[in-house]
Write a protein that holds these residues in place. Structure first.
Motif, PDB file in Angstrom:
ATOM      1  N   ASP A 154       0.846  -1.188   0.000  1.00 46.78           N
ATOM      2  CA  ASP A 154       0.000   0.000   0.000  1.00 46.78           C
ATOM      3  C   ASP A 154       0.881   1.236   0.000  1.00 46.78           C
ATOM      4  O   ASP A 154       2.095   1.156   0.216  1.00 46.78           O
ATOM      5  CB  ASP A 154      -0.919   0.001   1.220  1.00 46.78           C
ATOM      6  N   ILE A 155       0.231   2.391  -0.218  1.00 44.62           N
ATOM      7  CA  ILE A 155       1.008   3.621  -0.339  1.00 44.62           C
ATOM      8  C   ILE A 155       0.291   4.769   0.350  1.00 44.62           C
ATOM      9  O   ILE A 155      -0.937   4.875   0.276  1.00 44.62           O
ATOM     10  CB  ILE A 155       1.312   3.928  -1.829  1.00 44.62           C
ATOM     11  N   LEU A 156       1.051   5.589   1.038  1.00 43.71           N
ATOM     12  CA  LEU A 156       0.529   6.770   1.713  1.00 43.71           C
ATOM     13  C   LEU A 156       0.783   7.977   0.816  1.00 43.71           C
ATOM     14  O   LEU A 156       1.938   8.366   0.603  1.00 43.71           O
ATOM     15  CB  LEU A 156       1.227   6.948   3.068  1.00 43.71           C
ATOM     16  N   ILE A 157      -0.297   8.511   0.262  1.00 40.17           N
ATOM     17  CA  ILE A 157      -0.223   9.659  -0.643  1.00 40.17           C
ATOM     18  C   ILE A 157      -0.980  10.816  -0.006  1.00 40.17           C
ATOM     19  O   ILE A 157      -2.076  10.633   0.525  1.00 40.17           O
ATOM     20  CB  ILE A 157      -0.835   9.303  -2.018  1.00 40.17           C
ATOM     21  N   ARG A 158      -0.397  12.010  -0.071  1.00 39.23           N
ATOM     22  CA  ARG A 158      -1.037  13.193   0.502  1.00 39.23           C
ATOM     23  C   ARG A 158      -1.226  14.262  -0.569  1.00 39.23           C
ATOM     24  O   ARG A 158      -0.541  14.265  -1.584  1.00 39.23           O
ATOM     25  CB  ARG A 158      -0.177  13.771   1.636  1.00 39.23           C
ATOM     26  N   ASP A 159      -2.158  15.168  -0.295  1.00 45.93           N
ATOM     27  CA  ASP A 159      -2.296  16.353  -1.150  1.00 45.93           C
ATOM     28  C   ASP A 159      -1.524  17.497  -0.502  1.00 45.93           C
ATOM     29  O   ASP A 159      -0.903  17.322   0.559  1.00 45.93           O
ATOM     30  CB  ASP A 159      -3.775  16.689  -1.416  1.00 45.93           C
ATOM     31  N   ARG A 160      -1.553  18.691  -1.116  1.00 55.39           N
ATOM     32  CA  ARG A 160      -0.774  19.826  -0.589  1.00 55.39           C
ATOM     33  C   ARG A 160      -1.217  20.254   0.803  1.00 55.39           C
ATOM     34  O   ARG A 160      -0.459  20.883   1.524  1.00 55.39           O
ATOM     35  CB  ARG A 160      -0.873  21.014  -1.545  1.00 55.39           C
TER      36      ARG A 160
ATOM     37  N   ASP B  98       5.848   5.369   1.080  1.00 57.59           N
ATOM     38  CA  ASP B  98       5.596   6.801   0.978  1.00 57.59           C
ATOM     39  C   ASP B  98       5.420   7.151  -0.502  1.00 57.59           C
ATOM     40  O   ASP B  98       6.322   6.937  -1.302  1.00 57.59           O
ATOM     41  CB  ASP B  98       6.773   7.567   1.575  1.00 57.59           C
ATOM     42  N   GLY B  99       4.253   7.684  -0.829  1.00 57.00           N
ATOM     43  CA  GLY B  99       3.993   8.122  -2.193  1.00 57.00           C
ATOM     44  C   GLY B  99       4.153   9.612  -2.363  1.00 57.00           C
ATOM     45  O   GLY B  99       3.912  10.151  -3.444  1.00 57.00           O
ATOM     46  N   GLY B 100       4.517  10.291  -1.283  1.00 66.27           N
ATOM     47  CA  GLY B 100       4.754  11.727  -1.364  1.00 66.27           C
ATOM     48  C   GLY B 100       3.478  12.541  -1.460  1.00 66.27           C
ATOM     49  O   GLY B 100       2.383  12.079  -1.151  1.00 66.27           O
ATOM     50  N   GLU B 101       3.659  13.760  -1.907  1.00 67.91           N
ATOM     51  CA  GLU B 101       2.571  14.733  -2.018  1.00 67.91           C
ATOM     52  C   GLU B 101       2.270  14.967  -3.495  1.00 67.91           C
ATOM     53  O   GLU B 101       3.166  15.239  -4.282  1.00 67.91           O
ATOM     54  CB  GLU B 101       3.038  16.037  -1.362  1.00 67.91           C
ATOM     55  N   LEU B 102       0.997  14.850  -3.844  1.00 67.21           N
ATOM     56  CA  LEU B 102       0.582  15.101  -5.226  1.00 67.21           C
ATOM     57  C   LEU B 102       0.443  16.596  -5.471  1.00 67.21           C
ATOM     58  O   LEU B 102       0.072  17.357  -4.578  1.00 67.21           O
ATOM     59  CB  LEU B 102      -0.755  14.422  -5.520  1.00 67.21           C
ATOM     60  N   THR B 103       0.727  16.996  -6.694  1.00 69.86           N
ATOM     61  CA  THR B 103       0.484  18.380  -7.086  1.00 69.86           C
ATOM     62  C   THR B 103      -1.015  18.575  -7.301  1.00 69.86           C
ATOM     63  O   THR B 103      -1.774  17.601  -7.437  1.00 69.86           O
ATOM     64  CB  THR B 103       1.221  18.703  -8.406  1.00 69.86           C
ATOM     65  N   ASP B 104      -1.440  19.821  -7.374  1.00 65.70           N
ATOM     66  CA  ASP B 104      -2.856  20.101  -7.649  1.00 65.70           C
ATOM     67  C   ASP B 104      -3.279  19.514  -8.991  1.00 65.70           C
ATOM     68  O   ASP B 104      -4.394  19.004  -9.132  1.00 65.70           O
ATOM     69  CB  ASP B 104      -3.124  21.609  -7.618  1.00 65.70           C
TER      70      ASP B 104
ATOM     71  N   GLN C 126      -2.022  16.791 -10.457  1.00 65.31           N
ATOM     72  CA  GLN C 126      -2.166  15.345 -10.297  1.00 65.31           C
ATOM     73  C   GLN C 126      -3.476  14.998  -9.598  1.00 65.31           C
ATOM     74  O   GLN C 126      -4.152  14.044  -9.983  1.00 65.31           O
ATOM     75  CB  GLN C 126      -0.990  14.766  -9.503  1.00 65.31           C
ATOM     76  N   VAL C 127      -3.825  15.752  -8.580  1.00 65.98           N
ATOM     77  CA  VAL C 127      -5.093  15.511  -7.871  1.00 65.98           C
ATOM     78  C   VAL C 127      -6.268  15.691  -8.829  1.00 65.98           C
ATOM     79  O   VAL C 127      -7.194  14.880  -8.859  1.00 65.98           O
ATOM     80  CB  VAL C 127      -5.228  16.435  -6.639  1.00 65.98           C
ATOM     81  N   ALA C 128      -6.223  16.754  -9.638  1.00 64.67           N
ATOM     82  CA  ALA C 128      -7.314  17.031 -10.577  1.00 64.67           C
ATOM     83  C   ALA C 128      -7.466  15.926 -11.628  1.00 64.67           C
ATOM     84  O   ALA C 128      -8.570  15.680 -12.121  1.00 64.67           O
ATOM     85  CB  ALA C 128      -7.096  18.376 -11.255  1.00 64.67           C
TER      86      ALA C 128
END
Length: 176
Positions: A42-48, A118-124, A126-128
């Motif tokens: 699994d992966i932990l991904i966050r937004d800004r 850790d999947g890091g933080e997605l850019t806006d 990438q989220v869109a």
């Protein structure tokens, strides 16, 4: 006559040097008898804003973090990348390992090694662009840690909570 590991016909030439094919057959036989482990990745991904990406699988009652089961002979970090591409059309770099959790046998299941990366933080952008890419998922949402705690099964939340701490400390954790 049965051969044993390291057996020699003469004291100077072990089986692996004398008969490499027989040596490989011996190792293959041992490999076939050894137990196999189930592996999830699994992966932990966050937004800004630091919210956590959760998914709602159709095949189980609770929300989860993105990822899934590794296939035979598939590295865990590659399994999670494949699952993300298949389920959300997302291709990320796996930044590093946060958690390894050994889950004992339970119900109909054998034990499991659960990796959380850790999947890091997605850019806006990438989220869109996120979208459900197959029918295994019914929804996805970025949640605060408090919302994630309410939606996840307790043992999954425990992994996520420890992983959030690992992001701060940099100390990978082994759970059981």
């Amino acid at each position: 006559m049965e051969r044993r590991l390291g057996e020699t016909v003469n004291a100077d030439v072990p089986l692996y040097e004398r008969d490499p094919e027989a040596w490989r057959a011996y190792l293959a036989e041992g490999n076939a008898k050894q137990p196999r482990k189930r592996v999830s990745a699994d992966i932990l991904i966050r937004d800004r804003e630091g919210r956590i990406l959760l998914v709602d699988p159709r095949y189980k009652p609770d929300w989860d973090v993105p990822g899934g089961m590794a296939e035979a002979n598939e590295a865990p970090h590659e399994a999670v990348r494949r699952e993300l591409r298949e389920e959300l059309g997302l291709d990320v770099t796996v930044a590093g390992l946060l958690i390894v959790d050994w889950v004992p046998p339970h119900g109909p299941w054998d034990d499991l090694l659960a990796f959380l990366f850790d999947g890091g933080e997605l850019t806006d952008d990438q989220v869109a662009e996120l979208e459900i890419a197959d029918d295994e998922l019914s929804a996805f949402e970025f949640c605060t840690p408090q919302q994630a705690e309410q939606r996840l099964r307790p043992y999954v939340w425990r992994r996520v909570a420890v992983a959030l701490d690992v992001l701060e400390t940099g100390r990978v954790q082994y759970l059981r």
